[in-house]
Design a protein around this motif. Structure first.
Motif, PDB file in Angstrom:
ATOM      1  N   GLY A 106      -7.862   1.389   5.959  1.00 30.89           N
ATOM      2  CA  GLY A 106      -6.455   1.353   6.307  1.00 30.89           C
ATOM      3  C   GLY A 106      -5.701   0.123   5.847  1.00 30.89           C
ATOM      4  N   SER A 107      -6.273  -0.632   4.908  1.00 29.09           N
ATOM      5  CA  SER A 107      -5.620  -1.872   4.482  1.00 29.09           C
ATOM      6  C   SER A 107      -4.488  -1.646   3.483  1.00 29.09           C
ATOM      7  CB  SER A 107      -6.647  -2.843   3.892  1.00 29.09           C
ATOM      8  OG  SER A 107      -7.347  -2.246   2.817  1.00 29.09           O
ATOM      9  N   GLY A 108      -4.468  -0.484   2.838  1.00 32.31           N
ATOM     10  CA  GLY A 108      -3.392  -0.192   1.898  1.00 32.31           C
ATOM     11  C   GLY A 108      -3.804  -0.216   0.436  1.00 32.31           C
ATOM     12  N   LYS A 109      -5.096   0.002   0.161  1.00 34.56           N
ATOM     13  CA  LYS A 109      -5.589  -0.020  -1.222  1.00 34.56           C
ATOM     14  C   LYS A 109      -4.970   1.107  -2.045  1.00 34.56           C
ATOM     15  CE  LYS A 109      -9.877   0.309   0.154  1.00 34.56           C
ATOM     16  NZ  LYS A 109      -9.601   0.243   1.612  1.00 34.56           N
ATOM     17  N   SER A 110      -5.061   2.331  -1.549  1.00 34.29           N
ATOM     18  CA  SER A 110      -4.511   3.474  -2.271  1.00 34.29           C
ATOM     19  C   SER A 110      -2.995   3.375  -2.385  1.00 34.29           C
ATOM     20  CB  SER A 110      -4.896   4.779  -1.577  1.00 34.29           C
ATOM     21  OG  SER A 110      -6.300   4.919  -1.476  1.00 34.29           O
ATOM     22  N   SER A 111      -2.355   2.888  -1.323  1.00 33.82           N
ATOM     23  CA  SER A 111      -0.900   2.733  -1.342  1.00 33.82           C
ATOM     24  C   SER A 111      -0.460   1.704  -2.373  1.00 33.82           C
ATOM     25  CB  SER A 111      -0.392   2.322   0.049  1.00 33.82           C
ATOM     26  OG  SER A 111      -0.589   3.362   0.983  1.00 33.82           O
ATOM     27  N   PHE A 112      -1.273   0.664  -2.570  1.00 34.17           N
ATOM     28  CA  PHE A 112      -0.928  -0.333  -3.588  1.00 34.17           C
ATOM     29  C   PHE A 112      -0.980   0.284  -4.982  1.00 34.17           C
ATOM     30  CE2 PHE A 112      -2.060  -3.762  -6.567  1.00 34.17           C
ATOM     31  CZ  PHE A 112      -0.925  -4.558  -6.408  1.00 34.17           C
ATOM     32  N   ILE A 113      -1.966   1.122  -5.231  1.00 34.99           N
ATOM     33  CA  ILE A 113      -2.048   1.801  -6.534  1.00 34.99           C
ATOM     34  C   ILE A 113      -0.806   2.658  -6.749  1.00 34.99           C
ATOM     35  CG2 ILE A 113      -3.331   3.519  -7.876  1.00 34.99           C
ATOM     36  CD1 ILE A 113      -5.870   2.503  -6.427  1.00 34.99           C
ATOM     37  N   ASN A 114      -0.421   3.418  -5.731  1.00 36.13           N
ATOM     38  CA  ASN A 114       0.809   4.219  -5.824  1.00 36.13           C
ATOM     39  C   ASN A 114       2.026   3.338  -6.063  1.00 36.13           C
ATOM     40  OD1 ASN A 114      -0.539   6.656  -5.386  1.00 36.13           O
ATOM     41  ND2 ASN A 114      -0.252   6.566  -3.173  1.00 36.13           N
ATOM     42  N   SER A 115       2.049   2.183  -5.423  1.00 38.87           N
ATOM     43  CA  SER A 115       3.197   1.288  -5.550  1.00 38.87           C
ATOM     44  C   SER A 115       3.299   0.719  -6.958  1.00 38.87           C
ATOM     45  CB  SER A 115       3.099   0.162  -4.521  1.00 38.87           C
ATOM     46  OG  SER A 115       3.158   0.678  -3.210  1.00 38.87           O
ATOM     47  N   VAL A 116       2.163   0.358  -7.556  1.00 35.20           N
ATOM     48  CA  VAL A 116       2.168  -0.125  -8.941  1.00 35.20           C
ATOM     49  C   VAL A 116       2.675   0.959  -9.870  1.00 35.20           C
ATOM     50  CG1 VAL A 116       0.699  -0.810 -10.874  1.00 35.20           C
ATOM     51  CG2 VAL A 116       0.353  -1.847  -8.623  1.00 35.20           C
ATOM     52  N   GLU A 117       2.200   2.189  -9.673  1.00 37.88           N
ATOM     53  CA  GLU A 117       2.656   3.294 -10.509  1.00 37.88           C
ATOM     54  C   GLU A 117       4.150   3.533 -10.309  1.00 37.88           C
ATOM     55  OE1 GLU A 117       0.908   7.518 -12.017  1.00 37.88           O
ATOM     56  OE2 GLU A 117       0.725   7.119  -9.863  1.00 37.88           O
ATOM     57  N   THR A 118       4.628   3.381  -9.083  1.00 39.98           N
ATOM     58  CA  THR A 118       6.055   3.533  -8.791  1.00 39.98           C
ATOM     59  C   THR A 118       6.880   2.512  -9.564  1.00 39.98           C
ATOM     60  OG1 THR A 118       5.711   4.467  -6.581  1.00 39.98           O
ATOM     61  CG2 THR A 118       7.790   3.315  -6.962  1.00 39.98           C
ATOM     62  N   VAL A 119       6.427   1.264  -9.571  1.00 44.10           N
ATOM     63  CA  VAL A 119       7.146   0.207 -10.292  1.00 44.10           C
ATOM     64  C   VAL A 119       7.200   0.510 -11.783  1.00 44.10           C
ATOM     65  CG1 VAL A 119       7.132  -2.223 -10.934  1.00 44.10           C
ATOM     66  CG2 VAL A 119       6.584  -1.556  -8.584  1.00 44.10           C
ATOM     67  N   LEU A 120       6.071   0.897 -12.359  1.00 46.66           N
ATOM     68  CA  LEU A 120       6.001   1.111 -13.803  1.00 46.66           C
ATOM     69  C   LEU A 120       6.728   2.377 -14.254  1.00 46.66           C
ATOM     70  CD1 LEU A 120       2.317   0.034 -14.536  1.00 46.66           C
ATOM     71  CD2 LEU A 120       4.421  -1.269 -14.871  1.00 46.66           C
ATOM     72  N   LYS A 121       6.766   3.378 -13.395  1.00 45.81           N
ATOM     73  CA  LYS A 121       7.436   4.632 -13.764  1.00 45.81           C
ATOM     74  C   LYS A 121       8.897   4.679 -13.330  1.00 45.81           C
ATOM     75  CE  LYS A 121       3.559   7.788 -14.277  1.00 45.81           C
ATOM     76  NZ  LYS A 121       3.032   9.141 -13.967  1.00 45.81           N
ATOM     77  N   GLY A 122       9.286   3.768 -12.441  1.00 51.55           N
ATOM     78  CA  GLY A 122      10.676   3.742 -11.995  1.00 51.55           C
ATOM     79  C   GLY A 122      11.039   4.862 -11.052  1.00 51.55           C
ATOM     80  N   ARG A 123      10.034   5.461 -10.433  1.00 51.52           N
ATOM     81  CA  ARG A 123      10.263   6.509  -9.429  1.00 51.52           C
ATOM     82  C   ARG A 123       9.089   6.490  -8.453  1.00 51.52           C
ATOM     83  NH1 ARG A 123       6.823  10.667 -10.489  1.00 51.52           N
ATOM     84  NH2 ARG A 123       6.064  10.901 -12.627  1.00 51.52           N
ATOM     85  N   VAL A 124       9.334   6.905  -7.233  1.00 48.83           N
ATOM     86  CA  VAL A 124       8.291   6.859  -6.205  1.00 48.83           C
ATOM     87  C   VAL A 124       7.216   7.901  -6.500  1.00 48.83           C
ATOM     88  CG1 VAL A 124       7.795   7.150  -3.753  1.00 48.83           C
ATOM     89  CG2 VAL A 124       9.891   5.987  -4.470  1.00 48.83           C
ATOM     90  N   THR A 125       5.952   7.478  -6.501  1.00 46.83           N
ATOM     91  CA  THR A 125       4.829   8.375  -6.782  1.00 46.83           C
ATOM     92  C   THR A 125       3.840   8.343  -5.624  1.00 46.83           C
ATOM     93  OG1 THR A 125       3.435   6.726  -7.880  1.00 46.83           O
ATOM     94  CG2 THR A 125       5.092   7.846  -9.240  1.00 46.83           C
ATOM     95  N   GLY A 126       2.889   9.265  -5.632  1.00 45.38           N
ATOM     96  CA  GLY A 126       1.899   9.314  -4.551  1.00 45.38           C
ATOM     97  C   GLY A 126       0.612   9.955  -5.009  1.00 45.38           C
ATOM     98  N   ARG A 127       0.150   9.584  -6.209  1.00 42.48           N
ATOM     99  CA  ARG A 127      -1.029  10.237  -6.771  1.00 42.48           C
ATOM    100  C   ARG A 127      -2.311   9.882  -6.020  1.00 42.48           C
ATOM    101  NH1 ARG A 127      -3.715   9.254 -12.046  1.00 42.48           N
ATOM    102  NH2 ARG A 127      -2.357   7.441 -12.197  1.00 42.48           N
ATOM    103  N   ALA A 128      -2.437   8.615  -5.588  1.00 38.71           N
ATOM    104  CA  ALA A 128      -3.599   8.220  -4.790  1.00 38.71           C
ATOM    105  C   ALA A 128      -3.341   8.632  -3.341  1.00 38.71           C
ATOM    106  CB  ALA A 128      -3.821   6.710  -4.887  1.00 38.71           C
ATOM    107  N   LEU A 129      -4.095   9.581  -2.845  1.00 39.74           N
ATOM    108  CA  LEU A 129      -3.839  10.155  -1.529  1.00 39.74           C
ATOM    109  C   LEU A 129      -4.113   9.151  -0.427  1.00 39.74           C
ATOM    110  CD1 LEU A 129      -5.367  13.726  -1.999  1.00 39.74           C
ATOM    111  CD2 LEU A 129      -2.995  12.986  -2.316  1.00 39.74           C
TER     112      LEU A 129
END
Length: 286
Positions: free
Chosen positions: A57-80
């Motif tokens: 629950g520390s936010g590992k998967s959410s951090f991956i999604n957040s990096v992808e969000t920054v690079l793509k310029g839109r909110v993503t959620g590929r890492a469940l």
């Protein structure tokens, strides 16, 4: 006689430093350009591999999604992710590449693993994390909390390449939970840290969920590096695990937002750039 107490009323302590103890805002455009254009100089690898580890629950998967969000310029959620899970929602060793365009990827790969738990029969086995750092664990391997990966298993890579190995190790901890980490989990984190040090793998940490940790950050995420409480958590975690404060970064992952936010992006990019810089140094020193 005046009906007032002569006792002096103590004012609550000021929650902010007069200026940020780390300036990240001015680096935003350069950090974004650096991350987007990064290519490893070592010709034996095409991607820099970053392994995230930490408690459940520390936010590992959410951090991956957040990096992808920054690079793509839109909110993503590929890492469940699962905010309600009391155990690790990530069950498999999963590698995430991020598309630059339909035909190419950015030169950074994130590996996500099952989280650590206090129970010895739950969460990822420390030995599996060590094997992953050496490149012996195949993508898609399902972790077994009570038994480590064996050389005879089909998911064991007997001859990993430099591309398979981990080039940067990142510990992920919620900013508001630094003082709540159990001794057993701390012991596991330290064991992984020692193993990474023996392999020469650079190590950083990110303290996530800064907005949940204190109301000042929730009110204005742009003030993150001025908030005294968050600096205290960085120093506490540095003492707990031995990671220098300049290798510990504060971030807010994308969670409830439906649009990107530059103030959130700034924090993520500052951490990501340092991961890449450390990983690049590691590859060049081999």
């Amino acid at each position: 006689m005046w009906p007032f107490s002569s006792k002096k009323v103590l004012e609550p302590p000021e929650p902010y430093f007069s200026k940020p103890w780390r300036n990240v805002t001015e680096n935003y455009p350069r950090d974004l350009d650096f991350v987007k254009s990064y290519q490893p100089q070592n010709k034996d690898v095409k991607h820099l591999r970053i392994l995230l580890h930490g408690p459940v629950g520390s936010g590992k998967s959410s951090f991956i999604n957040s990096v992808e969000t920054v690079l793509k310029g839109r909110v993503t959620g590929r890492a469940l992710t699962d905010a309600n899970s009391g155990s690790s929602f990530t069950q498999k060793y999963t590698a995430y590449e991020i598309h630059k365009d339909p035909d190419s990827f950015y030169s950074v790969i994130f590996n996500d693993i099952m989280g650590f738990e206090q129970n010895t029969e739950a969460g990822v086995v420390v030995e599996d994390v060590k094997l992953a750092m050496r490149g012996h664990v195949s993508d898609g391997y399902k972790f077994n909390p009570v038994a480590q990966l064996q050389e005879t298993d089909k998911d064991y890579k007997s001859s990993p390449t430099l591309e398979d190995r981990v080039h940067v190790l990142v510990c992920v901890i919620p900013a508001g939970s630094v003082s709540l980490i159990s001794d057993k989990v701390v012991e596991k984190l330290r064991e992984v840290r020692r193993a990474a040090a023996e392999m020469g793998i650079p190590q950083l940490a990110i303290l996530t969920k800064v907005d949940e940790a204190c109301p000042e950050a929730e009110n204005d995420i742009n003030e993150t590096y001025r908030i005294k409480y968050l600096k205290e958590q960085v120093d506490k975690f540095s003492m707990l695990l031995g990671i220098p404060p300049n290798c510990i970064f504060l971030v807010k992952n994308y969670h409830s937002e439906t649009n990107t936010n530059d103030d959130i992006n700034v924090l993520i990019l500052r951490a990501l750039r340092q991961m890449i810089t450390f990983g690049e140094d590691f590859l060049n020193n081999l």
